[in-house]
Design an enzyme around this catalytic site. Structure first.
Site: not given
Ligand code: BES
Ligand code: MN
Ligand code: ZN
Length: 489
Positions: A254, A266, A340
Site C-alpha cells: 500500500k 481525518k 484496501r
C-alpha cells in the site's frame, strides 16, 4: 539517500590498538580468560578491564556495555567494554552492535571482534542503528559519520558474512528514507522515480500510468486518487535471481503517499503522521532493494500502488460504488478505508499476471491493529498455516515483532452491503480483522497468502533497539530472511 556506513573489516593488528583514535570497543567474556584483544587493552590501560570485570563479578549481563572515557595509555577518546560470551544469539549480537552504534554518534569506531563467531552480526547492529534522517536539516547536512573499522582474526570470513547483511541494512535504510519523507517531496511521481532508479542495481521496473490502470479496470485503486492532483501509479519491480520458470513470490504494498481520509476527512490532530501511509510500499521497495543487492537466488515480484487520498470536487464520495479489477462492486462507506481499495486491485493483478507461488501484502491499513497490538507487533493474517509459520519464524529470527490474528466468516459477514457486492468497512469491532477479510476476497483459491497490517510498526514515536524514532524499516529483514529460508536453501 541514506546508505549504511562503509565498514572496513581488517585482520587483527594488536599493535595498532594503542594509537587508534575515536572509540574502541572490545569484547569481554563474562567469565574465563580475556581474549587477546581485551588482554592488550587491559595491559595498555594498566588493568582497567580486569578491575572492571572483577568489580562487576557475576552481575554483568550479556550485552552490557560499560564505557571508559579518555583511557590512560591509549589514544582513543573512549573504550566501550562489551560483555558478550562467544555463544550468544543473533539478537544479542545485533543489540550490542546497535548499542555501540548509538554510543558512537558520529565518532570513529574500531571494534575489536577477535574471533567472535557473531562478529558480522555485531557489525550489522552497528549499521542498523547508524541512521538519521537529516535531509531536511540545513545545519546538520554537512556532518558525515566517520568510519567504522572491524578488526577480526578471520577478516575474510567476517567480510563474506557481513556483505549480505549490510545489503539488507541498505534495504532497511531505503525503506526508512521513503517512510520518513514528507508528502510534498515524496509524491507519487517522485516515489515511482526512486523505484525506477533501482534498474541500476538489476531490477526490472515498469511504471503503469492512470491510462493503463483504467484499461486494466482498476476501478477501486483509481477511485482513491481521484481527488488528488498527483497521478495514481502502479509500479512493478521484478527480481529474477531464481530458476527461469520458478513461480515468484509476490510482495504487494500500500503506497498512499498521504492519507487525509478523503471526503471522510481525518481530524487535524496527528494528521501529519499520514505521510507514513505508504509504509507497505516502502517495505516492499526496501525488500526488493535488499534482494537485488545481495543477489538473492529467488524470483520475487514487488508491486506497489501509489496514490494520494485527498478531498476535492473530484474525490470519491461516501456511498459511491466502484468496480474492482476482479469485477465485483464495492460500496465506499468511508473514503478513509482507502488502503484496501488500493490493495485489492494490485493483488488481483499480481495473481492474474504472475501466477505467484505465494503472496504477501503489507499495509499501514488500520488504526485498529494499533489498539490490538500496539507498536510491538505487526498483525499477521494468513490462509495457509505452513506459509504463515514460515513467515513468523523468519520474523523471529530477525527480531521483528509479528503476531498472528484470526480470520473467519462471521468477520467477513460484517462487510455485506445493501446495494453492492461488498462494502469497504465492517464497523468498529475487529476493524483490523474485517480489513483483512476484505482483502481475502481478492486472493485466488490455492494462493498461499499473508496480510501484514503494519500500521503500528512502520513508524514509531520513540527509538527502538535498532533505529531512532520515526521510520523503522520493519519487515525488510524478515522478508529477506523468508526468501532465503523458503526459496534459496
Ligand atoms: N492509514 C490509515 C490507518 C492508519 C492509522 C495507519 C493510524 C497508521 C496509523 C487507514 O487508511 C485508515 O484510515 N483506516 C481507518 C479505517 C476505518 C475508516 C474503517 C482507521 O483505521 O480508522
Ligand atoms: Mn485512511
Ligand atoms: Zn490509509
Amino acid at each position: 539517500m541514506s546508505k549504511p556506513v562503509s565498514m572496513s573489516i581488517i585482520p587483527t593488528d594488536l599493535d595498532a590498538i594503542e594509537a587508534a583514535t575515536g572509540r574502541v570497543s572490545v569484547l569481554v567474556p563474562l567469565e574465563g580468560n580475556l581474549w587477546q584483544e581485551a588482554r592488550r587493552v587491559n595491559r595498555l590501560t594498566k588493568g582497567a578491564i580486569e578491575r572492571m570485570r572483577a568489580e562487576k563479578g557475576d552481575k554483568a549481563k550479556i550485552g552490557e556495555i560499560v564505557s571508559l572515557a579518555w583511557p590512560a595509555g591509549m589514544a582513543a577518546s573512549a573504550v566501550d567494554v562489551v560483555f558478550l560470551p562467544r555463544r550468544c544469539s543473533v539478537e544479542e549480537a545485533r543489540k550490542v552492535g546497535a548499542g555501540l552504534g548509538k554510543r558512537r554518534g558520529s565518532d570513529e569506531l574500531l571494534l575489536l571482534a577477535g574471533n567472535h563467531p557473531k562478529a558480522a552480526e555485531i557489525a550489522m547492529g552497528i549499521a542498523l542503528r547508524d541512521y538519521g534522517f537529516e535531509d531536511h536539516k540545513t545545519a546538520e547536512a554537512a556532518e558525515d559519520a566517520r568510519a567504522v573499522t572491524v578488526m577480526a582474526s578471520k577478516a575474510d570470513e567476517v567480510e563474506a558474512e557481513a556483505a549480505p547483511l549490510l545489503a539488507v541494512a541498505e534495504g532497511v535504510f531505503f525503506t526508512r528514507d521513503l517512510v520518513n519523507e514528507p508528502a510534498n517531496v515524496l509524491t507519487t511521481t517522485e516515489f515511482a522515480k526512486r523505484l525506477d532508479d533501482m534498474r541500476s542495481i538489476g531490477l526490472d521496473v515498469e511504471i503503469l500510468e492512470e491510462k493503463q490502470l483504467a484499461e486494466l479496470k482498476m476501478g477501486a485503486l483509481l477511485s482513491v486518487g481521484e481527488g488528488s492532483d498527483s497521478p495514481s501509479k502502479v509500479v512493478v519491480m521484478q527480481w529474477k535471481g531464481g530458476e527461469k520458470d520458478a513461480a515468484p513470490l509476490a510482495l504487494i504494498g500500500k503506497g498512499v503517499v498521504f492519507d487525509t481520509g478523503g471526503i471522510s476527512l481525518k481530524p487535524a490532530a496527528g494528521m501529519e503522521d499520514m505521510t507514513m501511509d505508504m509504509g507497505g510500499a516502502g517495505v516492499v521497495a526496501g525488500a526488493m532493494r535488499a534482494l537485488a543487492l545481495r543477489k538473492a537466488a529467488a524470483n520475487v515480484i514487488g508491486i506497489v500502488g501509489l496514490v494520494e487520498n485527498m478531498p476535492s470536487g473530484n474525490a470519491t464520495r461516501p456511498g459511491d460504488v466502484v468496480t474492482s479489477m476482479k469485477g465485483d462492486t464495492i460500496e465506499v462507506i468511508n473514503t478513509d478505508a482507502e488502503g484496501r481499495l488500493v490493495l485489492c486491485d494490485i493483488m488481483h493483478y499480481a495473481q492474474e499476471r504472475f501466477k505467484p507461488d505465494a503472496m504477501i501484502d503489507l499495509a499501514t491499513l488500520t488504526g485498529a491493529v494499533i489498539i490490538a497490538l500496539g507498536h510491538e507487533n505487526a498483525g499477521v493474517y494468513a490462509n495457509d498455516d505452513a506459509f504463515c509459520n514460515a513467515f513468523l519464524n523468519a520474523a523471529a529470527q530477525e527480531n521483528e515483532g509479528a503476531w498472528r490474528m484470526p480470520l473467519g466468516k462471521a468477520y467477513a459477514d460484517q462487510l455485506k452491503s445493501r446495494i453492492a457486492d461488498v462494502k469497504n468497512v465492517g464497523g468498529r469491532p475487529a476493524g483490523s480483522v474485517t480489513a483483512a477479510e476484505f482483502l481475502q476476497r481478492y486472493v485466488a483459491e490455492g494462493t498461499p497468502w499473508i496480510h501484514l497490517d503494519i500500521a503500528g510498526v512502520a513508524s514509531v514515536k520513540s527509538e527502538t533497539d535498532y533505529a531512532p524514532s520515526g521510520a523503522t524499516g520493519w519487515g525488510v529483514m524478515a522478508l529477506s530472511r523468508l526468501v532465503s529460508n523458503r526459496y534459496e536453501s
